[in-house]
Design a protein around this motif. Sequence first.
Motif, PDB file in Angstrom:
ATOM      1  N   GLU A 150       0.833  -1.203   0.000  1.00 10.43           N
ATOM      2  CA  GLU A 150       0.000   0.000   0.000  1.00 10.43           C
ATOM      3  C   GLU A 150       0.866   1.251   0.000  1.00 10.43           C
ATOM      4  O   GLU A 150       0.556   2.236  -0.699  1.00 10.43           O
ATOM      5  CB  GLU A 150      -0.920  -0.017   1.220  1.00 10.43           C
ATOM      6  N   ILE A 153       2.235   1.711  -3.451  1.00 10.46           N
ATOM      7  CA  ILE A 153       1.202   2.202  -4.369  1.00 10.46           C
ATOM      8  C   ILE A 153       0.966   3.691  -4.161  1.00 10.46           C
ATOM      9  O   ILE A 153       0.839   4.470  -5.114  1.00 10.46           O
ATOM     10  CB  ILE A 153      -0.087   1.394  -4.182  1.00 10.46           C
ATOM     11  N   VAL A 154       0.914   4.115  -2.889  1.00 10.52           N
ATOM     12  CA  VAL A 154       0.709   5.543  -2.599  1.00 10.52           C
ATOM     13  C   VAL A 154       1.865   6.373  -3.141  1.00 10.52           C
ATOM     14  O   VAL A 154       1.660   7.449  -3.741  1.00 10.52           O
ATOM     15  CB  VAL A 154       0.543   5.748  -1.083  1.00 10.52           C
ATOM     16  N   ILE A 156       3.862   5.582  -5.626  1.00 10.10           N
ATOM     17  CA  ILE A 156       3.806   5.590  -7.097  1.00 10.10           C
ATOM     18  C   ILE A 156       2.743   6.565  -7.590  1.00 10.10           C
ATOM     19  O   ILE A 156       2.973   7.348  -8.530  1.00 10.10           O
ATOM     20  CB  ILE A 156       3.537   4.160  -7.609  1.00 10.10           C
ATOM     21  N   GLN A 157       1.563   6.532  -6.956  1.00 14.07           N
ATOM     22  CA  GLN A 157       0.507   7.463  -7.345  1.00 14.07           C
ATOM     23  C   GLN A 157       0.932   8.904  -7.087  1.00 14.07           C
ATOM     24  O   GLN A 157       0.671   9.798  -7.908  1.00 14.07           O
ATOM     25  CB  GLN A 157      -0.765   7.140  -6.573  1.00 14.07           C
ATOM     26  N   ARG A 158       1.593   9.126  -5.970  1.00 10.09           N
ATOM     27  CA  ARG A 158       2.051  10.482  -5.649  1.00 10.09           C
ATOM     28  C   ARG A 158       3.060  10.975  -6.679  1.00 10.09           C
ATOM     29  O   ARG A 158       2.977  12.117  -7.142  1.00 10.09           O
ATOM     30  CB  ARG A 158       2.678  10.472  -4.257  1.00 10.09           C
ATOM     31  N   ARG A 159       3.981  10.090  -7.064  1.00  6.40           N
ATOM     32  CA  ARG A 159       4.974  10.503  -8.056  1.00  6.40           C
ATOM     33  C   ARG A 159       4.319  10.743  -9.402  1.00  6.40           C
ATOM     34  O   ARG A 159       4.679  11.700 -10.111  1.00  6.40           O
ATOM     35  CB  ARG A 159       6.057   9.434  -8.165  1.00  6.40           C
ATOM     36  N   ARG A 160       3.369   9.882  -9.800  1.00 10.48           N
ATOM     37  CA  ARG A 160       2.717  10.060 -11.090  1.00 10.48           C
ATOM     38  C   ARG A 160       1.952  11.376 -11.134  1.00 10.48           C
ATOM     39  O   ARG A 160       2.021  12.110 -12.136  1.00 10.48           O
ATOM     40  CB  ARG A 160       1.766   8.889 -11.358  1.00 10.48           C
ATOM     41  N   VAL A 161       1.243  11.685 -10.051  1.00  9.48           N
ATOM     42  CA  VAL A 161       0.486  12.935 -10.019  1.00  9.48           C
ATOM     43  C   VAL A 161       1.424  14.136 -10.090  1.00  9.48           C
ATOM     44  O   VAL A 161       1.181  15.097 -10.829  1.00  9.48           O
ATOM     45  CB  VAL A 161      -0.390  12.990  -8.753  1.00  9.48           C
ATOM     46  N   GLU A 164       2.824  14.508 -13.539  1.00  6.45           N
ATOM     47  CA  GLU A 164       1.843  15.024 -14.495  1.00  6.45           C
ATOM     48  C   GLU A 164       1.686  16.538 -14.386  1.00  6.45           C
ATOM     49  O   GLU A 164       1.491  17.221 -15.387  1.00  6.45           O
ATOM     50  CB  GLU A 164       0.501  14.338 -14.272  1.00  6.45           C
TER      51      GLU A 164
END
Length: 205
Positions: A150, A153-154, A156-161, A164
Amino acid sequence: MSSIRTTVHESLPYVDAEPTPAEREAAEKLIAAEQSSSSPPPSLPPLPEPTFSPLITAELARIAAKQPLKAIDLTRYEAPDDISPSSSSDPAALQSELSRAYTAATYLSGRHAHLQLLDAFGKNAWLVGNWQLEAELRAMERELEATKKEIDIVNIQRRRVQDEVGGELKGLDETWRRGVGRVLETEVATEALRQQVLEKQRSRG
């Protein structure tokens, strides 16, 4: 609503560059200056003196003196030596010895029963206990692994956002810097114009 939900974090580790040693030192100096200029927070009130009962006070004194604990007389649970009834004519002494013998016999009988139970079922109980501990360990390891996933995943999502919106943030930052620069240029030009007006007014006067 909880203040945790309304907190805005300004940390952008995947967008902002790591501060240089000079920048970190300057920030630490600013923090130290602000701390020196502000009043310190109120300290906690002094702790009240503890009050103990006489029994606790005596026990603390025994511990401070490093004296052994003599709360239970273990000799009463030991098998007494054989005593000949003719060796003592005092009925009270014989009654005391008889009471000690009963106590020791009861304790030793219970201990013998417990040792028999341990010999019969101790191995299985130990194995079952180990199995339960291993099952708890495996469950905790699975929970730890799920928590790590988890967290990954957080992140990875934080880096992707942040990746972007990184370009947009940099563009907005540059626009803001240019805007601030233009404001400063306007203020400088306004001040120069004001000085020119004042000079003309002085020359006419």
